[in-house]
Scaffold this motif. Structure first.
Motif, PDB file in Angstrom:
ATOM      1  N   GLY A 243       8.718   7.810   0.996  1.00  0.00           N
ATOM      2  CA  GLY A 243       9.619   8.788   1.586  1.00  0.00           C
ATOM      3  C   GLY A 243       9.133   9.379   2.887  1.00  0.00           C
ATOM      4  O   GLY A 243       9.928   9.856   3.693  1.00  0.00           O
ATOM      5  N   GLU A 244       7.838   9.322   3.110  1.00  0.00           N
ATOM      6  CA  GLU A 244       7.280   9.999   4.291  1.00  0.00           C
ATOM      7  C   GLU A 244       6.629   9.058   5.285  1.00  0.00           C
ATOM      8  O   GLU A 244       6.375   9.436   6.432  1.00  0.00           O
ATOM      9  N   VAL A 245       6.332   7.844   4.841  1.00  0.00           N
ATOM     10  CA  VAL A 245       5.750   6.845   5.742  1.00  0.00           C
ATOM     11  C   VAL A 245       6.717   5.671   5.826  1.00  0.00           C
ATOM     12  O   VAL A 245       7.005   5.035   4.828  1.00  0.00           O
ATOM     13  N   PHE A 246       7.231   5.417   7.015  1.00  0.00           N
ATOM     14  CA  PHE A 246       8.170   4.313   7.208  1.00  0.00           C
ATOM     15  C   PHE A 246       7.415   3.113   7.777  1.00  0.00           C
ATOM     16  O   PHE A 246       6.409   3.282   8.484  1.00  0.00           O
TER      17      PHE A 246
ATOM     18  N   GLU B  73       0.837  -1.218   0.000  1.00  0.00           N
ATOM     19  CA  GLU B  73       0.000   0.000   0.000  1.00  0.00           C
ATOM     20  C   GLU B  73       0.867   1.261   0.000  1.00  0.00           C
ATOM     21  O   GLU B  73       0.564   2.228  -0.697  1.00  0.00           O
ATOM     22  N   ILE B  74       1.926   1.251   0.799  1.00  0.00           N
ATOM     23  CA  ILE B  74       2.814   2.419   0.859  1.00  0.00           C
ATOM     24  C   ILE B  74       3.473   2.636  -0.494  1.00  0.00           C
ATOM     25  O   ILE B  74       3.578   3.761  -0.985  1.00  0.00           O
TER      26      ILE B  74
ATOM     27  N   MET C  58      -4.641   2.886   6.016  1.00  0.00           N
ATOM     28  CA  MET C  58      -3.927   3.806   5.122  1.00  0.00           C
ATOM     29  C   MET C  58      -4.822   4.979   4.706  1.00  0.00           C
ATOM     30  O   MET C  58      -4.408   6.133   4.750  1.00  0.00           O
ATOM     31  N   ASP C  59      -6.051   4.664   4.289  1.00  0.00           N
ATOM     32  CA  ASP C  59      -6.984   5.714   3.840  1.00  0.00           C
ATOM     33  C   ASP C  59      -7.295   6.695   4.963  1.00  0.00           C
ATOM     34  O   ASP C  59      -7.175   7.910   4.805  1.00  0.00           O
ATOM     35  N   GLU C  60      -7.733   6.132   6.081  1.00  0.00           N
ATOM     36  CA  GLU C  60      -8.272   6.959   7.153  1.00  0.00           C
ATOM     37  C   GLU C  60      -7.175   7.638   7.969  1.00  0.00           C
ATOM     38  O   GLU C  60      -7.188   8.853   8.156  1.00  0.00           O
ATOM     39  N   HIS C  61      -6.247   6.838   8.455  1.00  0.00           N
ATOM     40  CA  HIS C  61      -5.269   7.371   9.404  1.00  0.00           C
ATOM     41  C   HIS C  61      -4.083   8.028   8.678  1.00  0.00           C
ATOM     42  O   HIS C  61      -3.804   9.207   8.878  1.00  0.00           O
ATOM     43  N   ILE C  62      -3.426   7.262   7.848  1.00  0.00           N
ATOM     44  CA  ILE C  62      -2.167   7.743   7.259  1.00  0.00           C
ATOM     45  C   ILE C  62      -2.421   8.853   6.243  1.00  0.00           C
ATOM     46  O   ILE C  62      -1.691   9.849   6.199  1.00  0.00           O
ATOM     47  N   GLU C  63      -3.449   8.708   5.445  1.00  0.00           N
ATOM     48  CA  GLU C  63      -3.730   9.763   4.458  1.00  0.00           C
ATOM     49  C   GLU C  63      -4.788  10.740   4.954  1.00  0.00           C
ATOM     50  O   GLU C  63      -4.786  11.898   4.536  1.00  0.00           O
ATOM     51  N   GLY C  64      -5.684  10.294   5.861  1.00  0.00           N
ATOM     52  CA  GLY C  64      -6.769  11.169   6.297  1.00  0.00           C
ATOM     53  C   GLY C  64      -6.567  11.816   7.662  1.00  0.00           C
ATOM     54  O   GLY C  64      -7.283  12.738   8.019  1.00  0.00           O
TER      55      GLY C  64
ATOM     56  N   GLY D 136       2.869   5.719  -3.317  1.00  0.00           N
ATOM     57  CA  GLY D 136       4.042   6.588  -3.461  1.00  0.00           C
ATOM     58  C   GLY D 136       4.415   7.323  -2.191  1.00  0.00           C
ATOM     59  O   GLY D 136       4.899   8.450  -2.219  1.00  0.00           O
ATOM     60  N   LEU D 137       4.194   6.663  -1.048  1.00  0.00           N
ATOM     61  CA  LEU D 137       4.418   7.317   0.245  1.00  0.00           C
ATOM     62  C   LEU D 137       5.715   6.881   0.922  1.00  0.00           C
ATOM     63  O   LEU D 137       5.957   7.189   2.095  1.00  0.00           O
TER      64      LEU D 137
END
Lengths: 102, 102
Positions: free
Chosen positions: B47-50, B39-40, B87-93, B44-45
């Motif tokens: 660089g910012e999500v480890f 998913e990361i 991913m949708d809710e927490h990491i991106e939202g 394309g995340l």
């Protein structure tokens, strides 16, 4: 559950498939982990400071790597003899150990 | 180094000595880890999500366990099919997924 005030992550190069390869493992990451465990126990901080071993953080040349959250502070080339200072200064004193921080 | 905006830790039950035992490993922690990796990457995340696999968090009965820092949010009984929602809710939202959070 009781969440930690500090959560210390120590790379011991553990792969998700159970393999253990890599730099932090060969460069005393496991000893750093053991030292943190002792220090947390001796200081009676087990309920508020959590310690977790991890797989690779991707910056192996700077290992052993220790990451302290929620502060998002990354320590590089940590030796077992640095652990007491990280505990004194950062975990108990709230001050980042500048000489080790990335 | 570039520090992460979010750092996702997934228990895959990796012991510091390289052994792999425990609940999260037997309860699909490795599949959860793999799904986060996909998913990361797809979003394309990188660089910012480890993403880092870990040893035991000590709450095996609630595994597979996923912890998101710096938010100090703990997710329990995470299945591979829950990863997209986190991913949708927490990491991106920026919104905690209440039904999974401890």
């Amino acid at each position: 559950m009781q969440k930690p005030n500090y959560h210390i992550f120590v790379c011991t190069s553990s792969r998700p498939n159970g393999q253990q390869k890599g730099f932090c493992h060969t460069k005393a990451g496991v000893d750093v982990m053991a030292r943190f465990m002792e220090e947390i126990d001796e200081r009676g901080l087990g309920g508020e400071v959590f310690l977790t071993n991890t797989g690779c953080f991707g910056i192996c040349e700077k290992g052993p790597v220790v990451v302290v959250y929620p502060d998002n502070v990354w320590y590089a080339s940590v030796a077992p003899e640095d652990v007491g200072e990280i505990m004194d200064e950062h975990i108990e004193g709230g001050r980042v150990v500048g000489r080790l921080a990335l």
